[in-house]
Write an enzyme that holds these catalytic residues in place. Structure first.
Site, mmCIF file in Angstrom:
data_model
loop_
_atom_site.group_PDB
_atom_site.id
_atom_site.type_symbol
_atom_site.label_atom_id
_atom_site.label_comp_id
_atom_site.label_asym_id
_atom_site.label_seq_id
_atom_site.Cartn_x
_atom_site.Cartn_y
_atom_site.Cartn_z
ATOM 1 N NE ARG A 50 -72.934 -15.558 3.904
ATOM 2 C CZ ARG A 50 -73.763 -16.593 3.784
ATOM 3 N NH1 ARG A 50 -74.172 -16.958 2.583
ATOM 4 N NH2 ARG A 50 -74.180 -17.259 4.838
ATOM 5 C CG PHE A 55 -70.274 -22.804 5.430
ATOM 6 C CD1 PHE A 55 -70.510 -24.147 5.180
ATOM 7 C CD2 PHE A 55 -71.278 -21.896 5.153
ATOM 8 C CE1 PHE A 55 -71.732 -24.576 4.665
ATOM 9 C CE2 PHE A 55 -72.495 -22.312 4.635
ATOM 10 C CZ PHE A 55 -72.725 -23.657 4.402
ATOM 11 C CD GLN A 58 -73.119 -15.591 -1.359
ATOM 12 O OE1 GLN A 58 -73.178 -16.183 -0.277
ATOM 13 N NE2 GLN A 58 -74.169 -15.042 -1.938
ATOM 14 C CG ASN A 97 -80.767 -20.022 -3.651
ATOM 15 O OD1 ASN A 97 -80.566 -19.700 -2.478
ATOM 16 N ND2 ASN A 97 -80.949 -21.286 -4.026
ATOM 17 C CG PHE A 109 -71.501 -20.680 -2.481
ATOM 18 C CD1 PHE A 109 -71.055 -21.929 -2.061
ATOM 19 C CD2 PHE A 109 -72.840 -20.560 -2.858
ATOM 20 C CE1 PHE A 109 -71.894 -23.023 -2.008
ATOM 21 C CE2 PHE A 109 -73.688 -21.658 -2.820
ATOM 22 C CZ PHE A 109 -73.222 -22.886 -2.395
ATOM 23 C CG LEU A 118 -74.388 -25.990 1.368
ATOM 24 C CD1 LEU A 118 -73.148 -25.338 0.760
ATOM 25 C CD2 LEU A 118 -75.398 -24.926 1.757
ATOM 26 C CG HIS A 122 -77.264 -23.478 -2.735
ATOM 27 N ND1 HIS A 122 -77.597 -22.169 -2.904
ATOM 28 C CD2 HIS A 122 -77.484 -23.763 -1.414
ATOM 29 C CE1 HIS A 122 -77.979 -21.649 -1.760
ATOM 30 N NE2 HIS A 122 -77.921 -22.602 -0.832
#
Length: 479
Positions: A50, A55, A58, A97, A109, A118, A122
Site C-alpha cells: 500500500r 501520507f 505500508q 491495525n 507503515f 494518527l 496507532h
C-alpha cells in the site's frame, strides 16, 4: 526534544536501505514483536502492498494483500500510545491495525509527512535515520494502481539487527534456518516435478527413433531381392521361366510411351495367351529399341567429347599467340576498341578532382617572391593614393577660402557622388581637436557618487552633531 532511542535495525529493500531507530523503552511490546519477527525472517520477501502519496507506505503482510499478518505472541496485542511520541514529521514508523484498537500484528507503515490525525490511534515505535529517508520517499513516489496498490511493488530483501535491545528473545526459527528450509522445499519440489514428468512421459513409437530408445527388440525387416534376367542373351525368353523386368521393356527417357506399352501388355493377359512366335517377335523389338538407345547415347557422348576437344585446342592457340607476342583474338580486339563510356556525374567528379589535385600540389610549394611582389605593389598603391588625397584636400581648402564658405553656388549642380572601388585605399579617419569643452561639460553635468565617500560624510556629520550636543549640555550645566 525527541526521546532517546534504544535499538537499531536496517531494512534492505529493492529501493535501497532504510535505517530505523527504535523507542524500545516507551513501546517495549511492539519493539519486541518487530525484532522477533525480523530475527525469524518473517519480513523477508514481503512487499510494500500500500502506498498513499504524501501520507504513508505500508508493508509487513506476508500474503501481500493487506488483510494478513501475525504477531510473535500468536494473537493481536494491545496499543502502546505514548504522549511524547507524536506524528510531527516524515519518516516515523508505526504499527498498522485492522481499524480497531488493540489489533496489532506484523504490519507497519512509515509516514511521508506530518500526520497529526494518527496520534492516539496507532503505536509509534521508531523513526527513519539519516539519508535513508529519501529511499522511503522514493517508494512513496512509485506508480500506483487501484486500491492504493503499487503497479511494481518494492520488496523487503532482509532485515539486519544492528542493536538488539532485547537479547533475551529466543526466536522460534532463525532467518538463516528459514532460508535453508525454503531452499530444501524448493529443491524437493523440483525433484518431485522431474520424477512426475519422467513417469508420465510416454514414448511415441510412431516417431523416428533409434534402436536404443525402445525397450523391446523390433523384428528385422526382410528385403526381397529381384532376380536378374537378360532376355537379350536368350533365344527364347519363355524357356527360362523368369519374368522379364519392366525396366528392360523400353527406354527410361520415354516415360509417356511406357503406360501405353504396359497397357498393351496387360490386354493379352486378359484375353487368350499369344503364341510362341508372337512372343519372340516382341522380344526382338525390345532388343532393337535397347540397341538404338545405346547407339544414341554413344553418339551424344562422342559429340560432347569433340566439342570439349575443340575448346581446348582454341585455348592452346590463344595462349601460344600471347606467348609469341602476336595479336589477340578477334573478341579481345573488339573489347579493347570499345572504350567504357563515362556518365555525366563521373565527368563532373573528374573535373573537380583535377582542381583539387592542383590545389594540393600548390599548397606545399608557395613562391615567396610573388607574395612579396604583391605586397610591395599594394604598398606603393597606398602611398600614391595618400599623395593624391592630400592634393585634393588642399585644392578643396583653396576653393572654400575663395568662395567664403562650403556651400555650392546657386544654379550649379553639385553632381552625383561616384563610388569608385579604389576610394577605400586613401580613406583616413579624422577627429576634431578637443579644446576641453567636452571635459568641462562632463564634470558639470554628471555627478560621480562614491558610496564610501557618502558614508564618510555621514559619519562626519554624526560626529559633528554629537559634538554640538555635548557643547549644549556643558553650557546648561554651567548655568
Amino acid at each position: 526534544m525527541a526521546l532517546p532511542t534504544n535499538g537499531r535495525v536496517i531494512i534492505d529493500t529493492t529501493a535501497g536501505e532504510i535505517e530505523i531507530e527504535l523507542w524500545s523503552k516507551e513501546t517495549p511490546k511492539t519493539c519486541r514483536n518487530f525484532i522477533a519477527l525480523a530475527l525469524e525472517g518473517y519480513y523477508d520477501g514481503v512487499i510494500f502492498h500500500r502506498i498513499v502519496p504524501g501520507f504513508l507506505v505500508q508493508t509487513g503482510d506476508k500474503t501481500g494483500t493487506g488483510g494478513g499478518g501475525e504477531s510473535f505472541y500468536g494473537e493481536p496485542f494491545e496499543d502502546e500510545v505514548h504522549p511524547r511520541l507524536r506524528y510531527a514529521h516524515r519518516g516515523l514508523v508505526a504499527m498498522a491495525n485492522n481499524g480497531t484498537k488493540n489489533s496489532n500484528d506484523s504490519q507497519f507503515f512509515i509516514t511521508l509527512d506530518r500526520a497529526d490525525e494518527l496520534h492516539g490511534k496507532h503505536t509509534l515505535f521508531g523513526r527513519v535515520m539519516g539519508d535513508t529517508v529519501y529511499n522511503v520517499m522514493k517508494i512513496g513516489e512509485m506508480e500506483i494502481g487501484e486500491n492504493e496498490r503499487p503497479v511494481y511493488p518494492p520488496k523487503i530483501k532482509s532485515i539486519t539487527i544492528v542493536d538488539n535491545p532485547f537479547p533475551d528473545i529466543i526466536p522460534r526459527i532463525t532467518a538463516a534456518e528459514k532460508r535453508a528450509q525454503q531452499r530444501a522445499r524448493e529443491a524437493g519440489q523440483r525433484e518431485r516435478e522431474e520424477a512426475e514428468r519422467r513417469r508420465g512421459a510416454k514414448k511415441d513409437v510412431k516417431l523416428l527413433s533409434f534402436g536404443g530408445d525402445q525397450d523391446g527388440e523390433t523384428e528385422p525387416v526382410a528385403f526381397k531381392k529381384k532376380n536378374i534376367a537378360r532376355p537379350d542373351l536368350v533365344d527364347n525368353p519363355d524357356a527360362t521361366g523368369i519374368p522379364t523386368p519392366e525396366s528392360l521393356l523400353g527406354p527410361p527417357k520415354k516415360s509417356k510411351e511406357q503406360p501405353r506399352e504396359r497397357a498393351s501388355e496387360k490386354e493379352p493377359s486378359k484375353q487368350e495367351k499369344p503364341s510362341k512366335s508372337n512372343k519372340s517377335e516382341g522380344a526382338d523389338k525390345d532388343i532393337k529399341k535397347i540397341r538404338e538407345t545405346h547407339a544414341k547415347e554413344k553418339a551424344s557422348g562422342s559429340d560432347a567429347r569433340r566439342v570439349e576437344i575443340e575448346e581446348m585446342e582454341n585455348e592452346i592457340r590463344r595462349l601460344t599467340r600471347k606467348r609469341e607476342g602476336g595479336e589477340d583474338s578477334d573478341e579481345e580486339a573488339a573489347r579493347k576498341k570499345t572504350k567504357p563510356t563515362k556518365s555525366y556525374l563521373e565527368e563532373e567528379l573528374a573535373k573537380y578532382s583535377k582542381g583539387r589535385g592542383l590545389q594540393k600540389k600548390g599548397k606545399g610549394k608557395k613562391d615567396e617572391g610573388d607574395v612579396l611582389a604583391a605586397l610591395n605593389s599594394f604598398r606603393g598603391l597606398l602611398q600614391s593614393n595618400a599623395h593624391l588625397e592630400m592634393e585634393d584636400v588642399e585644392e578643396e581648402g583653396g576653393r572654400v577660402d575663395d568662395s567664403g564658405g562650403g556651400t555650392v553656388p546657386d544654379g550649379e549642380d553639385p553632381g552625383i557622388e561616384v563610388d569608385d572601388d579604389r576610394g577605400f585605399i586613401g580613406h583616413a579617419l579624422h577627429f576634431p581637436k578637443d579644446d576641453g569643452e567636452e571635459t568641462r561639460k562632463a564634470e558639470r553635468d554628471y555627478e560621480v557618487i562614491d558610496p564610501r565617500q557618502r558614508g564618510a560624510r555621514a559619519r562626519e556629520e554624526e560626529r559633528e552633531r554629537k559634538r554640538t550636543a555635548m557643547k549644549g549640555k556643558n553650557g546648561r550645566g554651567r548655568r
